[in-house]
Design a protein around this motif. Structure first.
Motif, PDB file in Angstrom:
ATOM      1  N   PHE A   1       0.820  -1.209   0.000  1.00 55.40           N
ATOM      2  CA  PHE A   1       0.000   0.000   0.000  1.00 55.40           C
ATOM      3  C   PHE A   1       0.852   1.256   0.000  1.00 55.40           C
ATOM      4  O   PHE A   1       1.927   1.295   0.614  1.00 55.40           O
ATOM      5  CB  PHE A   1      -0.908   0.027   1.231  1.00 55.40           C
ATOM      6  CG  PHE A   1      -2.107  -0.862   1.131  1.00 55.40           C
ATOM      7  CD1 PHE A   1      -2.023  -2.200   1.490  1.00 55.40           C
ATOM      8  CD2 PHE A   1      -3.311  -0.372   0.668  1.00 55.40           C
ATOM      9  CE1 PHE A   1      -3.125  -3.031   1.389  1.00 55.40           C
ATOM     10  CE2 PHE A   1      -4.425  -1.194   0.569  1.00 55.40           C
ATOM     11  CZ  PHE A   1      -4.328  -2.522   0.928  1.00 55.40           C
ATOM     12  N   GLY A   2       0.344   2.293  -0.662  1.00 51.86           N
ATOM     13  CA  GLY A   2       0.923   3.612  -0.532  1.00 51.86           C
ATOM     14  C   GLY A   2       0.431   4.268   0.752  1.00 51.86           C
ATOM     15  O   GLY A   2      -0.384   3.694   1.485  1.00 51.86           O
ATOM     16  N   ARG A   3       0.909   5.486   1.016  1.00 53.93           N
ATOM     17  CA  ARG A   3       0.529   6.173   2.252  1.00 53.93           C
ATOM     18  C   ARG A   3      -0.867   6.774   2.179  1.00 53.93           C
ATOM     19  O   ARG A   3      -1.424   7.173   3.194  1.00 53.93           O
ATOM     20  CB  ARG A   3       1.534   7.272   2.567  1.00 53.93           C
ATOM     21  CG  ARG A   3       2.895   6.741   2.930  1.00 53.93           C
ATOM     22  CD  ARG A   3       3.804   7.835   3.450  1.00 53.93           C
ATOM     23  NE  ARG A   3       5.007   7.296   4.036  1.00 53.93           N
ATOM     24  CZ  ARG A   3       5.869   7.999   4.746  1.00 53.93           C
ATOM     25  NH1 ARG A   3       5.648   9.272   4.981  1.00 53.93           N
ATOM     26  NH2 ARG A   3       6.953   7.438   5.239  1.00 53.93           N
ATOM     27  N   GLY A   4      -1.410   6.855   0.990  1.00 56.76           N
ATOM     28  CA  GLY A   4      -2.758   7.382   0.856  1.00 56.76           C
ATOM     29  C   GLY A   4      -2.770   8.869   0.531  1.00 56.76           C
ATOM     30  O   GLY A   4      -1.815   9.598   0.823  1.00 56.76           O
TER      31      GLY A   4
END
Lengths: 111, 113
Positions: free
Chosen positions: A101-104
């Motif tokens: 996942f990316g950090r969002g």
């Protein structure tokens, strides 16, 4: 090591604006790119992208993948206050099926 | 069909205490995952399981242990809680036929004082 980078990290807009969220990835044996929406609770699935150039669309949201340049974008047109959320991007490796996942991107839509 | 459930929803621990978080799914999914989410950090994988009786380490496994004695349950244990483990914990599961898409539980908010 697999890596997913999202930009911008935060975004503040007004209702009616159009926004573009970016996600670049470096994933070993890339299989798919996922987008999730998170509103103060569990992430909910938006899109899965596996092929370049094919747009996925759901209402005002759309997303596309570029496997050559290793990025994806999520577009939201005519934003509403209900679009306020964190949008998460994840790259899935075909070897392990583990998403990275990316950090969002935190999106706030003001009325 | 409840999907993925997590117990408890909230918990406050003192440093050094232990606890177990329970994740249960009723979708007959093979794969289950534990993530932690900290502000601005996205989701980071702690441990995962590809089937009953199997577990594997993720990105941030230190200080945590897991067990998958039954297919529908995945337990996350903290033997000696530390303030750095204050976080929101999410469980997720996927099925064999759609391994890319994860179904998430509602989360457990843990505070370690």
């Amino acid at each position: 090591e697999d890596k997913v980078v999202q930009s911008p990290l935060s975004l503040v807009v007004h209702e009616g604006d159009t926004v573009t969220l970016n996600c670049s990835y470096e994933v070993t044996n890339f299989r798919s790119l996922l987008w999730y929406k998170q509103e103060k609770k569990a992430p909910t699935f938006l899109f899965m992208l596996t092929s370049s150039g094919i747009e996925k669309k759901s209402g005002r949201l759309s997303s596309i993948l570029d496997k050559k340049e290793l990025f994806s974008i999520l577009n939201i047109t005519a934003t509403q206050t209900g679009d306020s959320a964190i949008y998460l991007c994840a790259g899935v490796s075909g070897g392990s099926y583990i998403p990275t996942f990316g950090r969002g991107t935190s999106l706030i839509v003001h009325p | 069909n409840a999907g993925v459930t997590q117990t408890p929803k909230f918990r406050v621990l003192k440093t050094g205490q232990s606890m177990t978080l329970l994740c249960a799914q009723d979708m007959n999914h093979e794969y289950m995952y534990w993530y932690r989410q900290d502000p601005g950090m996205g989701l980071r994988l702690i441990h995962y399981s590809v089937g009953e009786g199997t577990t594997a380490k993720g990105e941030v496994p230190d200080g945590y242990n897991v067990s998958r004695l039954k297919k529908q349950n995945f337990l996350l244990g903290l033997e000696s809680a530390a303030p750095s483990q204050t976080s929101v914990y999410f469980c997720a599961s996927t099925g064999v036929g759609a391994r890319d898409t994860q179904y998430f539980g509602p989360g457990t908010r843990l505070t370690v004082l």
